[in-house]
Design a protein around this motif. Structure first.
Motif, PDB file in Angstrom:
ATOM      1  N   ASP A 214      -6.316 -53.090  57.597  1.00  0.00           N
ATOM      2  CA  ASP A 214      -5.863 -54.130  58.525  1.00  0.00           C
ATOM      3  C   ASP A 214      -6.177 -55.529  58.004  1.00  0.00           C
ATOM      4  N   LEU A 215      -7.318 -55.718  57.363  1.00  0.00           N
ATOM      5  CA  LEU A 215      -7.625 -57.004  56.739  1.00  0.00           C
ATOM      6  C   LEU A 215      -6.600 -57.316  55.658  1.00  0.00           C
ATOM      7  N   PHE A 216      -6.258 -56.306  54.862  1.00  0.00           N
ATOM      8  CA  PHE A 216      -5.275 -56.475  53.792  1.00  0.00           C
ATOM      9  C   PHE A 216      -3.909 -56.859  54.379  1.00  0.00           C
ATOM     10  N   LYS A 217      -3.542 -56.270  55.501  1.00  0.00           N
ATOM     11  CA  LYS A 217      -2.258 -56.598  56.129  1.00  0.00           C
ATOM     12  C   LYS A 217      -2.234 -58.049  56.616  1.00  0.00           C
ATOM     13  N   VAL A 218      -3.356 -58.509  57.168  1.00  0.00           N
ATOM     14  CA  VAL A 218      -3.428 -59.905  57.588  1.00  0.00           C
ATOM     15  C   VAL A 218      -3.291 -60.823  56.385  1.00  0.00           C
ATOM     16  N   GLN A 219      -3.975 -60.481  55.306  1.00  0.00           N
ATOM     17  CA  GLN A 219      -3.911 -61.318  54.109  1.00  0.00           C
ATOM     18  C   GLN A 219      -2.507 -61.352  53.509  1.00  0.00           C
ATOM     19  N   ARG A 220      -1.846 -60.182  53.457  1.00  0.00           N
ATOM     20  CA  ARG A 220      -0.505 -60.180  52.863  1.00  0.00           C
ATOM     21  C   ARG A 220       0.482 -60.955  53.721  1.00  0.00           C
ATOM     22  N   GLU A 221       0.316 -60.888  55.059  1.00  0.00           N
ATOM     23  CA  GLU A 221       1.212 -61.636  55.934  1.00  0.00           C
ATOM     24  C   GLU A 221       1.048 -63.134  55.711  1.00  0.00           C
ATOM     25  N   LEU A 222      -0.185 -63.612  55.579  1.00  0.00           N
ATOM     26  CA  LEU A 222      -0.412 -65.034  55.349  1.00  0.00           C
ATOM     27  C   LEU A 222       0.076 -65.456  53.968  1.00  0.00           C
ATOM     28  N   LEU A 223      -0.040 -64.562  52.986  1.00  0.00           N
ATOM     29  CA  LEU A 223       0.400 -64.911  51.635  1.00  0.00           C
ATOM     30  C   LEU A 223       1.911 -65.009  51.508  1.00  0.00           C
ATOM     31  N   THR A 224       2.661 -64.485  52.480  1.00  0.00           N
ATOM     32  CA  THR A 224       4.110 -64.682  52.425  1.00  0.00           C
ATOM     33  C   THR A 224       4.465 -66.160  52.487  1.00  0.00           C
ATOM     34  N   ARG A 225       3.577 -66.972  53.076  1.00  0.00           N
ATOM     35  CA  ARG A 225       3.803 -68.421  53.155  1.00  0.00           C
ATOM     36  C   ARG A 225       2.845 -69.204  52.267  1.00  0.00           C
ATOM     37  N   TYR A 226       1.587 -68.792  52.239  1.00  0.00           N
ATOM     38  CA  TYR A 226       0.568 -69.638  51.627  1.00  0.00           C
ATOM     39  C   TYR A 226       0.359 -69.368  50.134  1.00  0.00           C
ATOM     40  N   HIS A 227       1.244 -68.587  49.505  1.00  0.00           N
ATOM     41  CA  HIS A 227       1.214 -68.513  48.036  1.00  0.00           C
ATOM     42  C   HIS A 227       1.848 -69.759  47.428  1.00  0.00           C
ATOM     43  N   VAL A 228       2.561 -70.512  48.241  1.00  0.00           N
ATOM     44  CA  VAL A 228       3.278 -71.699  47.764  1.00  0.00           C
ATOM     45  C   VAL A 228       2.296 -72.858  47.616  1.00  0.00           C
ATOM     46  N   THR A 229       2.348 -73.533  46.467  1.00  0.00           N
ATOM     47  CA  THR A 229       1.451 -74.670  46.226  1.00  0.00           C
ATOM     48  C   THR A 229       2.183 -76.005  46.243  1.00  0.00           C
TER      49      THR A 229
END
Length: 499
Positions: A214-229
């Motif tokens: 579940d922690l991994f799912k939260v992280q992957r969901e946020l990375l859909t947007r926050y991988h962008v610099t």
């Protein structure tokens, strides 16, 4: 691989959602072998029903008059309730948020359910909020696997506690996992003695701990947007990703993360990892592949590695569509019609391999009086080629272009002068040798699995990964006539994934 002697009876488990009355005059069926073997509960959990007052109270509480009148209940009888691992941890520590996937391990001769627990808040300054129930849902989510407190909005989450629940007597133990989490430190001051220090985690338990889903799912969901610099790209959403839907599940839902032993490009060897895929928002092709080191004993535990795909590579949905349209699959489905069986797709696994991505999917049939799945076919896809064969070995032969019988023999070695070494095979010879080694490793792994020889199984899996890497390396490089625009290239980035 040998579990040794351990207490096998389970009174607390993932599906024990009803109360149960154990012990006392009524013996329980343990197992059948040369007649019925019976047992009686000897644990101290639950509440005694030896006195009439307790029996009357629980008869009212559960609306069951037989609790008061039944002759099967008497001295030594106990009533057990709150019997799922998640329920018990939440009852002991309601200030923790409970992961949706408890898993069992044999620790010190007892089955222990391992439950990941989080400290959360929605008041962390300047942090994005998410709803746990929405973020952690995928195609495998059921009531049994759903995160507790689904409607909670959080913008801070850390896997601060590892909990265990004894499957026999329901004993709950909480262990500190994140030693730097200020929220957990505060709760420990409020409830001293509730959470044991990390140093008290038994080694047998430590060997089984893994990165929580579940922690991994939260992280992957946020990375859909926050991988962008790039700020402009971030606000326009032009480089946003999405977690693709699971193409193998008719009910749909996001593709679940999978635990795999894989070798990422910057790693010298295989690592036990939790993995997922991304697709560009609104498009079906593969956008990125993400893996976190999931082995709690690893020095890189919690490190997230992200492979960005820089050429056009088929995404999971496209691979499944090609498979569904494959002539061999169509014939297989036609042959099933008129029988008492249905086709059932297994997990579509994605493995990074030599600048590209190998997809593997088992295909089962289910039906008849037994109604359990039987492995019938294996699909594989690499580059522009998708195949559908009878076994993993045949699928790898076909997808990597090796012709001939099911078992490919490596090329014969030529005699060389003493003191010299055989140069590595190249081209088609290297490909055939790698495929043969992969088949041999797969067969050895299956044999070890039947014997429950986990050391040999682990070695076979490592050999299989090595052979697949060599097979992919022997393929025409990306950009050649046969694989142009399909093998795919990947850039890598990594970061800490602790919370």
């Amino acid at each position: 691989g040998d579990l040794g002697k351990y207490e096998q009876q389970i009174y607390y488990g993932e599906k024990t959602e009803q109360y149960s009355i154990v012990g006392g005059p009524q013996k329980e069926l343990d197992y059948e072998e040369d007649g019925e073997k019976t047992t009686s509960y000897q644990g101290n959990s639950g509440v005694s029903l030896s006195n009439a007052f307790n029996r009357a109270a629980y008869a009212v509480a559960f609306s069951e008059p037989q609790i008061l009148y039944s002759g099967a209940i008497g001295d030594g009888s106990r009533i057990l309730y709150n019997r799922t691992p998640k329920e018990r941890v939440e009852a002991v520590a309601p200030w923790l948020t409970i992961d949706g996937d408890a898993y069992p391990a044999v620790v010190n001769h007892r089955i222990q359910w391992v439950v990941d627990a989080y400290t959360t808040t929605n008041g962390y300054p300047y942090a994005s909020r998410t709803t746990l129930g929405d973020t952690t849902a995928d195609s495998l989510t059921t009531n049994q696997r759903a995160v507790v407190a689904q409607q909670n909005q959080v913008n801070y989450i850390r896997n601060s506690v590892k909990a265990t629940v004894d499957a026999y007597d329901g004993t709950v133990k909480l262990y500190e996992w994140d030693t730097k989490d200020p929220v957990l430190k505060t709760w420990r001051k409020a409830f001293p003695g509730t959470v044991q220090p990390r140093a008290d985690i038994p080694q047998q338990l430590m060997d089984h701990l893994r990165y929580p889903q579940d922690l991994f799912k939260v992280q992957r969901e946020l990375l859909t947007r926050y991988h962008v610099t790039n700020p402009a790209q971030f606000y326009s959403g032009s480089d946003a990703w999405q977690v693709p839907d699971d193409p193998t599940n008719k009910e749909s839902g996001a593709v679940p993360p999978y635990y795999l032993s894989i070798k990422m490009p910057d790693q010298p060897a295989q690592k036990f990892s939790l993995t997922t895929t991304f697709t560009p928002k609104g498009r079906p092709d593969l956008g990125a592949f993400m893996a976190v080191d999931a082995d709690a004993a690893s020095k890189d535990y919690g490190t997230i590695r992200l492979l960005r795909v820089t050429t056009t590579v088929k995404g999971p949905g496209q691979v499944q569509s090609e498979l569904n349209g494959n002539d061999d699959v169509a014939e297989f489905v036609r042959n099933l019609k008129g029988t008492d069986s249905d086709i059932e797709y297994g997990n579509l696994l994605t493995v990074p391999l030599e600048g590209g991505f190998l997809y593997i999917e088992p295909v089962y049939t289910r039906g008849g009086t037994q109604n359990y799945p039987l492995l019938r076919k294996v699909a594989a896809s690499y580059g522009s080629k998708t195949v559908f064969e009878n076994s993993l070995g045949e699928a790898l032969n076909s997808v990597f272009g090796v012709t001939g019988p099911g078992t490919t023999q490596p090329p014969a070695e030529t005699t060389r002068p003493p003191g010299t070494t055989q140069p590595p095979a190249t081209g088609d010879a290297a490909l055939k040798k790698a495929i043969a080694d992969a088949q041999k490793a797969y067969a050895e792994g299956e044999a070890a699995l039947k014997k429950q020889d986990w050391t040999a199984y682990g070695k076979a899996q490592a050999d299989l990964q090595d052979a697949l890497q060599r097979a992919a390396a022997a393929q025409p490089k990306p950009g050649s006539t046969s694989d142009a625009g399909n093998s795919g290239k990947a850039d890598k980035s990594s970061g800490a994934g602790d919370g």
